[in-house]
Design a protein around this motif. Sequence first.
Motif, PDB file in Angstrom:
ATOM      1  N   THR A  55      11.953   4.643   5.041  1.00 30.67           N
ATOM      2  CA  THR A  55      10.580   5.147   4.920  1.00 30.67           C
ATOM      3  C   THR A  55      10.428   5.965   3.640  1.00 30.67           C
ATOM      4  N   GLN A  56      11.389   6.833   3.388  1.00 32.97           N
ATOM      5  CA  GLN A  56      11.351   7.628   2.157  1.00 32.97           C
ATOM      6  C   GLN A  56      11.436   6.738   0.924  1.00 32.97           C
ATOM      7  N   GLN A  57      12.314   5.739   0.980  1.00 35.55           N
ATOM      8  CA  GLN A  57      12.473   4.837  -0.164  1.00 35.55           C
ATOM      9  C   GLN A  57      11.185   4.055  -0.432  1.00 35.55           C
ATOM     10  N   VAL A  58      10.516   3.623   0.625  1.00 37.03           N
ATOM     11  CA  VAL A  58       9.262   2.878   0.458  1.00 37.03           C
ATOM     12  C   VAL A  58       8.221   3.773  -0.213  1.00 37.03           C
ATOM     13  N   PHE A  59       8.096   5.017   0.230  1.00 39.03           N
ATOM     14  CA  PHE A  59       7.082   5.895  -0.363  1.00 39.03           C
ATOM     15  C   PHE A  59       7.455   6.334  -1.782  1.00 39.03           C
ATOM     16  N   ILE A  60       8.743   6.428  -2.076  1.00 38.16           N
ATOM     17  CA  ILE A  60       9.150   6.721  -3.457  1.00 38.16           C
ATOM     18  C   ILE A  60       8.775   5.545  -4.359  1.00 38.16           C
ATOM     19  N   LYS A  61       9.045   4.336  -3.886  1.00 39.17           N
ATOM     20  CA  LYS A  61       8.684   3.124  -4.630  1.00 39.17           C
ATOM     21  C   LYS A  61       7.163   3.044  -4.801  1.00 39.17           C
ATOM     22  N   LEU A  62       6.454   3.508  -3.805  1.00 41.45           N
ATOM     23  CA  LEU A  62       5.001   3.498  -3.821  1.00 41.45           C
ATOM     24  C   LEU A  62       4.437   4.297  -4.998  1.00 41.45           C
ATOM     25  N   LEU A  63       5.092   5.389  -5.348  1.00 35.27           N
ATOM     26  CA  LEU A  63       4.619   6.233  -6.445  1.00 35.27           C
ATOM     27  C   LEU A  63       4.490   5.436  -7.744  1.00 35.27           C
ATOM     28  N   GLU A  64       5.408   4.515  -7.951  1.00 44.11           N
ATOM     29  CA  GLU A  64       5.356   3.669  -9.140  1.00 44.11           C
ATOM     30  C   GLU A  64       4.417   2.481  -8.932  1.00 44.11           C
ATOM     31  N   ASP A  65       4.515   1.845  -7.752  1.00 44.76           N
ATOM     32  CA  ASP A  65       3.745   0.624  -7.496  1.00 44.76           C
ATOM     33  C   ASP A  65       2.242   0.864  -7.481  1.00 44.76           C
ATOM     34  N   LEU A  66       1.803   2.014  -7.020  1.00 42.77           N
ATOM     35  CA  LEU A  66       0.360   2.293  -6.966  1.00 42.77           C
ATOM     36  C   LEU A  66      -0.259   2.278  -8.362  1.00 42.77           C
ATOM     37  N   ARG A  67       0.541   2.595  -9.369  1.00 37.45           N
ATOM     38  CA  ARG A  67       0.033   2.593 -10.745  1.00 37.45           C
ATOM     39  C   ARG A  67       0.142   1.211 -11.385  1.00 37.45           C
ATOM     40  N   ARG A  68       1.039   0.371 -10.860  1.00 39.98           N
ATOM     41  CA  ARG A  68       1.287  -0.936 -11.468  1.00 39.98           C
ATOM     42  C   ARG A  68       0.404  -2.044 -10.927  1.00 39.98           C
ATOM     43  N   PHE A  69      -0.006  -1.955  -9.656  1.00 34.30           N
ATOM     44  CA  PHE A  69      -0.705  -3.059  -9.015  1.00 34.30           C
ATOM     45  C   PHE A  69      -2.130  -2.675  -8.622  1.00 34.30           C
ATOM     46  N   GLU A  70      -3.004  -3.672  -8.616  1.00 33.70           N
ATOM     47  CA  GLU A  70      -4.347  -3.498  -8.077  1.00 33.70           C
ATOM     48  C   GLU A  70      -4.265  -3.845  -6.596  1.00 33.70           C
ATOM     49  N   ILE A  71      -4.464  -2.883  -5.743  1.00 39.07           N
ATOM     50  CA  ILE A  71      -4.289  -3.070  -4.310  1.00 39.07           C
ATOM     51  C   ILE A  71      -5.654  -3.107  -3.642  1.00 39.07           C
ATOM     52  N   GLN A  72      -5.946  -4.227  -2.981  1.00 36.22           N
ATOM     53  CA  GLN A  72      -7.235  -4.404  -2.325  1.00 36.22           C
ATOM     54  C   GLN A  72      -7.248  -3.851  -0.909  1.00 36.22           C
ATOM     55  N   HIS A  73      -6.216  -4.175  -0.130  1.00 38.89           N
ATOM     56  CA  HIS A  73      -6.134  -3.767   1.274  1.00 38.89           C
ATOM     57  C   HIS A  73      -4.836  -2.995   1.463  1.00 38.89           C
ATOM     58  N   PHE A  74      -4.909  -1.690   1.307  1.00 37.80           N
ATOM     59  CA  PHE A  74      -3.711  -0.863   1.251  1.00 37.80           C
ATOM     60  C   PHE A  74      -2.835  -0.990   2.488  1.00 37.80           C
ATOM     61  N   LYS A  75      -3.412  -0.918   3.678  1.00 36.00           N
ATOM     62  CA  LYS A  75      -2.612  -0.904   4.902  1.00 36.00           C
ATOM     63  C   LYS A  75      -1.789  -2.177   5.049  1.00 36.00           C
ATOM     64  N   SER A  76      -2.414  -3.328   4.846  1.00 35.24           N
ATOM     65  CA  SER A  76      -1.663  -4.581   4.978  1.00 35.24           C
ATOM     66  C   SER A  76      -0.655  -4.730   3.839  1.00 35.24           C
ATOM     67  N   TRP A  77      -1.000  -4.266   2.653  1.00 34.04           N
ATOM     68  CA  TRP A  77      -0.070  -4.297   1.521  1.00 34.04           C
ATOM     69  C   TRP A  77       1.137  -3.421   1.818  1.00 34.04           C
ATOM     70  N   LEU A  78       0.907  -2.217   2.351  1.00 34.71           N
ATOM     71  CA  LEU A  78       1.990  -1.296   2.675  1.00 34.71           C
ATOM     72  C   LEU A  78       2.896  -1.875   3.753  1.00 34.71           C
ATOM     73  N   TYR A  79       2.307  -2.527   4.747  1.00 33.93           N
ATOM     74  CA  TYR A  79       3.097  -3.178   5.793  1.00 33.93           C
ATOM     75  C   TYR A  79       4.023  -4.224   5.174  1.00 33.93           C
ATOM     76  N   GLN A  80       3.482  -5.040   4.281  1.00 36.41           N
ATOM     77  CA  GLN A  80       4.273  -6.106   3.647  1.00 36.41           C
ATOM     78  C   GLN A  80       5.384  -5.510   2.782  1.00 36.41           C
ATOM     79  N   VAL A  81       5.084  -4.461   2.029  1.00 44.92           N
ATOM     80  CA  VAL A  81       6.103  -3.801   1.199  1.00 44.92           C
ATOM     81  C   VAL A  81       7.216  -3.248   2.086  1.00 44.92           C
ATOM     82  N   SER A  82       6.850  -2.628   3.199  1.00 48.07           N
ATOM     83  CA  SER A  82       7.837  -2.059   4.123  1.00 48.07           C
ATOM     84  C   SER A  82       8.717  -3.149   4.721  1.00 48.07           C
ATOM     85  N   LYS A  83       8.088  -4.223   5.148  1.00 51.17           N
ATOM     86  CA  LYS A  83       8.820  -5.351   5.740  1.00 51.17           C
ATOM     87  C   LYS A  83       9.790  -5.938   4.721  1.00 51.17           C
TER      88      LYS A  83
END
Length: 188
Positions: A55-83
């Motif tokens: 969980t911590q690793q996913v949110f750390i990765k998120l700090l970079e990914d949020l700036r790199r990608f255009e995210i339309q549906h955050f919740k489903s995107w976050l689920y897929q990243v976690s999976k």
Amino acid sequence: MTADYKKLSDEELVFRYAHRNEPAAVNCLFDRYGHLVFGVCAKYLRNTEAAKDATQQVFIKLLEDLRRFEIQHFKSWLYQVSKNHCLMQLRKPIPVVNNEIASTENVESYSELHHKIEEERLYDKLDAAIAELNTEQKTCVDMFYLQKMTYAEISAKTGYSIMQVKSAIQNGRRNLKIKMEAIREVKS
């Protein structure tokens, strides 16, 4: 200030972090979805400590990914990243020390891992089938099955009548069944 962030949509929070460099926006996303990420990680990794770390690793990765990608549906995107993060963890080679497996705690047989991967492919195909439904069916199916809303709640939120909601769910479920059976036939 934190209370103001809680009122914002996921996409607005992502925008504020990615374009305005507001760390409180990510904190709000963590408060909103940390339990979801932990649940996904616990499901795949079957170990509480490993799920906490993931969980911590996913949110750390998120700090970079949020700036790199255009995210339309955050919740489903976050689920897929976690999976995907968890599946990558499961695919890592098992450490061997002195000709013995270092830890068998998280080891699953090849067939169990293969089964999980197949199951995830089916979920991905189900997501694709849901995306093909008409707007009314897609909305009602999502709210009823994924968000666990009642007919009355869906009706209030969408403006559809109760009968329209029931019909959309019934027709959507039937269309999904047809699409999934077609996928199974192609696979066989």
